[in-house]
Design a protein around this motif. Sequence first.
Motif, PDB file in Angstrom:
ATOM      1  N   ASP A   1       0.807  -1.192   0.000  1.00  0.00           N
ATOM      2  CA  ASP A   1       0.000   0.000   0.000  1.00  0.00           C
ATOM      3  C   ASP A   1       0.871   1.286   0.000  1.00  0.00           C
ATOM      4  OD1 ASP A   1      -2.645  -0.491  -0.132  1.00  0.00           O
ATOM      5  OD2 ASP A   1      -2.908  -0.591   2.038  1.00  0.00           O
ATOM      6  N   HIS A   2       1.854   1.176   0.795  1.00  0.00           N
ATOM      7  CA  HIS A   2       2.738   2.318   0.932  1.00  0.00           C
ATOM      8  C   HIS A   2       3.390   2.660  -0.418  1.00  0.00           C
ATOM      9  CE1 HIS A   2       5.507   5.089   2.553  1.00  0.00           C
ATOM     10  NE2 HIS A   2       6.552   4.268   2.582  1.00  0.00           N
ATOM     11  N   LYS A   3       3.737   1.714  -1.173  1.00  0.00           N
ATOM     12  CA  LYS A   3       4.364   1.950  -2.471  1.00  0.00           C
ATOM     13  C   LYS A   3       3.351   2.511  -3.455  1.00  0.00           C
ATOM     14  CE  LYS A   3       7.950  -1.450  -2.151  1.00  0.00           C
ATOM     15  NZ  LYS A   3       8.574  -2.596  -2.705  1.00  0.00           N
ATOM     16  N   LYS A   4       2.089   2.072  -3.311  1.00  0.00           N
ATOM     17  CA  LYS A   4       1.052   2.552  -4.210  1.00  0.00           C
ATOM     18  C   LYS A   4       0.811   4.042  -3.946  1.00  0.00           C
ATOM     19  CE  LYS A   4      -3.465   1.242  -5.810  1.00  0.00           C
ATOM     20  NZ  LYS A   4      -4.645   0.468  -5.629  1.00  0.00           N
ATOM     21  N   GLU A   5       0.749   4.420  -2.678  1.00  0.00           N
ATOM     22  CA  GLU A   5       0.544   5.827  -2.339  1.00  0.00           C
ATOM     23  C   GLU A   5       1.723   6.669  -2.843  1.00  0.00           C
ATOM     24  OE1 GLU A   5      -0.043   6.429   1.806  1.00  0.00           O
ATOM     25  OE2 GLU A   5      -1.677   4.974   1.851  1.00  0.00           O
ATOM     26  N   TYR A   6       2.920   6.109  -2.651  1.00  0.00           N
ATOM     27  CA  TYR A   6       4.108   6.828  -3.105  1.00  0.00           C
ATOM     28  C   TYR A   6       4.053   7.017  -4.613  1.00  0.00           C
ATOM     29  CZ  TYR A   6       8.962   7.814  -4.204  1.00  0.00           C
ATOM     30  OH  TYR A   6      10.109   8.390  -4.693  1.00  0.00           O
ATOM     31  N   CYS A   7       3.670   5.975  -5.362  1.00  0.00           N
ATOM     32  CA  CYS A   7       3.603   6.053  -6.829  1.00  0.00           C
ATOM     33  C   CYS A   7       2.524   7.058  -7.242  1.00  0.00           C
ATOM     34  CB  CYS A   7       3.282   4.683  -7.424  1.00  0.00           C
ATOM     35  SG  CYS A   7       4.717   3.603  -7.413  1.00  0.00           S
ATOM     36  N   ALA A   8       1.377   7.035  -6.573  1.00  0.00           N
ATOM     37  CA  ALA A   8       0.291   7.972  -6.908  1.00  0.00           C
ATOM     38  C   ALA A   8       0.752   9.406  -6.654  1.00  0.00           C
ATOM     39  CB  ALA A   8      -0.947   7.654  -6.081  1.00  0.00           C
ATOM     40  N   GLU A   9       1.448   9.599  -5.522  1.00  0.00           N
ATOM     41  CA  GLU A   9       1.960  10.924  -5.175  1.00  0.00           C
ATOM     42  C   GLU A   9       2.965  11.399  -6.236  1.00  0.00           C
ATOM     43  OE1 GLU A   9       4.606  12.602  -1.654  1.00  0.00           O
ATOM     44  OE2 GLU A   9       2.882  11.426  -0.949  1.00  0.00           O
ATOM     45  N   GLN A  10       3.830  10.515  -6.677  1.00  0.00           N
ATOM     46  CA  GLN A  10       4.816  10.842  -7.700  1.00  0.00           C
ATOM     47  C   GLN A  10       4.137  11.151  -9.033  1.00  0.00           C
ATOM     48  OE1 GLN A  10       8.100  11.365  -7.502  1.00  0.00           O
ATOM     49  NE2 GLN A  10       7.864  11.106  -5.294  1.00  0.00           N
ATOM     50  N   PHE A  11       3.064  10.381  -9.347  1.00  0.00           N
ATOM     51  CA  PHE A  11       2.300  10.646 -10.564  1.00  0.00           C
ATOM     52  C   PHE A  11       1.653  12.034 -10.500  1.00  0.00           C
ATOM     53  CE2 PHE A  11       1.813   5.916 -11.594  1.00  0.00           C
ATOM     54  CZ  PHE A  11       2.732   5.984 -12.629  1.00  0.00           C
ATOM     55  N   ASP A  12       1.075  12.392  -9.369  1.00  0.00           N
ATOM     56  CA  ASP A  12       0.448  13.714  -9.201  1.00  0.00           C
ATOM     57  C   ASP A  12       1.496  14.833  -9.371  1.00  0.00           C
ATOM     58  OD1 ASP A  12      -2.085  12.771  -8.802  1.00  0.00           O
ATOM     59  OD2 ASP A  12      -1.982  12.845  -6.613  1.00  0.00           O
ATOM     60  N   GLN A  13       2.640  14.619  -8.732  1.00  0.00           N
ATOM     61  CA  GLN A  13       3.700  15.630  -8.848  1.00  0.00           C
ATOM     62  C   GLN A  13       4.177  15.756 -10.303  1.00  0.00           C
ATOM     63  OE1 GLN A  13       6.820  14.610  -6.127  1.00  0.00           O
ATOM     64  NE2 GLN A  13       5.685  15.318  -4.323  1.00  0.00           N
ATOM     65  N   SER A  14       4.305  14.637 -10.983  1.00  0.00           N
ATOM     66  CA  SER A  14       4.731  14.647 -12.380  1.00  0.00           C
ATOM     67  C   SER A  14       3.688  15.335 -13.250  1.00  0.00           C
ATOM     68  CB  SER A  14       4.967  13.225 -12.894  1.00  0.00           C
ATOM     69  OG  SER A  14       6.054  12.649 -12.255  1.00  0.00           O
ATOM     70  N   ASP A  15       2.392  15.044 -12.974  1.00  0.00           N
ATOM     71  CA  ASP A  15       1.306  15.684 -13.720  1.00  0.00           C
ATOM     72  C   ASP A  15       1.332  17.202 -13.498  1.00  0.00           C
ATOM     73  OD1 ASP A  15       0.102  13.763 -15.195  1.00  0.00           O
ATOM     74  OD2 ASP A  15      -1.570  13.389 -13.810  1.00  0.00           O
ATOM     75  N   ASP A  16       1.486  17.608 -12.228  1.00  0.00           N
ATOM     76  CA  ASP A  16       1.550  19.048 -11.921  1.00  0.00           C
ATOM     77  C   ASP A  16       2.744  19.700 -12.634  1.00  0.00           C
ATOM     78  OD1 ASP A  16      -0.674  18.825 -10.324  1.00  0.00           O
ATOM     79  OD2 ASP A  16       0.449  18.759  -8.429  1.00  0.00           O
ATOM     80  N   LYS A  17       3.868  19.018 -12.609  1.00  0.00           N
ATOM     81  CA  LYS A  17       5.070  19.535 -13.253  1.00  0.00           C
ATOM     82  C   LYS A  17       4.862  19.622 -14.765  1.00  0.00           C
ATOM     83  CE  LYS A  17       9.957  18.950 -12.406  1.00  0.00           C
ATOM     84  NZ  LYS A  17      10.985  18.055 -11.938  1.00  0.00           N
ATOM     85  N   LYS A  18       4.209  18.585 -15.319  1.00  0.00           N
ATOM     86  CA  LYS A  18       3.949  18.551 -16.756  1.00  0.00           C
ATOM     87  C   LYS A  18       3.031  19.711 -17.156  1.00  0.00           C
ATOM     88  CE  LYS A  18       1.959  15.692 -20.379  1.00  0.00           C
ATOM     89  NZ  LYS A  18       1.179  14.505 -20.663  1.00  0.00           N
ATOM     90  N   LYS A  19       1.944  19.901 -16.340  1.00  0.00           N
ATOM     91  CA  LYS A  19       1.008  20.980 -16.639  1.00  0.00           C
ATOM     92  C   LYS A  19       1.706  22.352 -16.521  1.00  0.00           C
ATOM     93  CE  LYS A  19      -3.179  18.515 -15.322  1.00  0.00           C
ATOM     94  NZ  LYS A  19      -4.233  18.380 -14.334  1.00  0.00           N
ATOM     95  N   SER A  20       2.547  22.475 -15.516  1.00  0.00           N
ATOM     96  CA  SER A  20       3.279  23.731 -15.320  1.00  0.00           C
ATOM     97  C   SER A  20       4.202  23.988 -16.509  1.00  0.00           C
ATOM     98  CB  SER A  20       4.078  23.651 -14.023  1.00  0.00           C
ATOM     99  OG  SER A  20       4.909  24.760 -13.895  1.00  0.00           O
ATOM    100  N   LEU A  21       4.902  22.954 -16.922  1.00  0.00           N
ATOM    101  CA  LEU A  21       5.791  23.092 -18.070  1.00  0.00           C
ATOM    102  C   LEU A  21       5.002  23.379 -19.348  1.00  0.00           C
ATOM    103  CD1 LEU A  21       8.429  20.285 -17.385  1.00  0.00           C
ATOM    104  CD2 LEU A  21       8.779  22.753 -17.271  1.00  0.00           C
ATOM    105  N   GLN A  22       3.827  22.762 -19.487  1.00  0.00           N
ATOM    106  CA  GLN A  22       2.987  22.996 -20.669  1.00  0.00           C
ATOM    107  C   GLN A  22       2.517  24.450 -20.703  1.00  0.00           C
ATOM    108  OE1 GLN A  22       2.526  20.673 -23.078  1.00  0.00           O
ATOM    109  NE2 GLN A  22       1.525  22.282 -24.263  1.00  0.00           N
ATOM    110  N   ARG A  23       2.114  24.956 -19.511  1.00  0.00           N
ATOM    111  CA  ARG A  23       1.696  26.364 -19.441  1.00  0.00           C
ATOM    112  C   ARG A  23       2.873  27.290 -19.802  1.00  0.00           C
ATOM    113  NH1 ARG A  23      -1.671  25.042 -14.786  1.00  0.00           N
ATOM    114  NH2 ARG A  23       0.240  25.206 -13.578  1.00  0.00           N
ATOM    115  N   SER A  24       4.040  26.984 -19.275  1.00  0.00           N
ATOM    116  CA  SER A  24       5.230  27.779 -19.590  1.00  0.00           C
ATOM    117  C   SER A  24       5.519  27.740 -21.089  1.00  0.00           C
ATOM    118  CB  SER A  24       6.449  27.275 -18.827  1.00  0.00           C
ATOM    119  OG  SER A  24       6.286  27.440 -17.453  1.00  0.00           O
ATOM    120  N   LEU A  25       5.369  26.553 -21.665  1.00  0.00           N
ATOM    121  CA  LEU A  25       5.590  26.389 -23.087  1.00  0.00           C
ATOM    122  C   LEU A  25       4.579  27.214 -23.888  1.00  0.00           C
ATOM    123  CD1 LEU A  25       7.296  24.917 -25.208  1.00  0.00           C
ATOM    124  CD2 LEU A  25       5.664  23.054 -25.131  1.00  0.00           C
ATOM    125  N   ASP A  26       3.292  27.189 -23.472  1.00  0.00           N
ATOM    126  CA  ASP A  26       2.264  27.982 -24.154  1.00  0.00           C
ATOM    127  C   ASP A  26       2.557  29.482 -24.013  1.00  0.00           C
ATOM    128  OD1 ASP A  26       0.962  25.671 -24.907  1.00  0.00           O
ATOM    129  OD2 ASP A  26      -0.534  25.755 -23.291  1.00  0.00           O
TER     130      ASP A  26
END
Length: 189
Positions: A1-26
């Motif tokens: 479970d702990h690894k799943k939460e960690y992976c989900a948290e990392q996915f959220d951070q990556s998504d936020d980073k991706k969206k931030s980078l996409q906005r910067s790119l736009d």
Amino acid sequence: DHKKEYCAEQFDQSDDKKKSLQRSLDDLATFIAETKEGIATTAEEIKALQDGIAALDKSVAEATEQRKEENAEYKDLMASNGAAKEVILFAKNRLQKFYNPKLYKAAPKAELSKEDRIFVNNGGTPPPTEAPGGIAGTGISVGFAQMASSSSSEVAPPPPPETMEAYTKKSEESNGVMAMMDLLVKDLD
């Protein structure tokens, strides 16, 4: 479970980073587009300014040429006026010799140089002087040109009418002529 939460948290951070980078790119794409439009507008303004400068240079060149032509005409006019004034004053002086000898101004005598005076005083002959040139030996040279008449020169003019006028003094006759010459000189100034 702990690894799943960690992976989900990392996915959220990556998504936020991706969206931030996409906005910067736009944002950067928008900035690049605006900059390109600004460059195009500036290029058009530069082209318009260059055309304006070329037109201004052309008008300045034309105005300079016109001023040069007007200056040449003015110089010719002033030279002609000066020559005409000199001739009129010379003629007036000659008339003064006839009408009013007291006002006549004789031509200045040629003055010898110091060496020539010594030579002449010791028995030598004075150096030759230049013959006066110009109009009737007056030394006045002008650029007036007289054109030949196209009419036939074989026909003699009719004789003047024969009349005898009353005697008048010379000074009375000269006033009108002298005044007219003074007026002509004043007009030339």
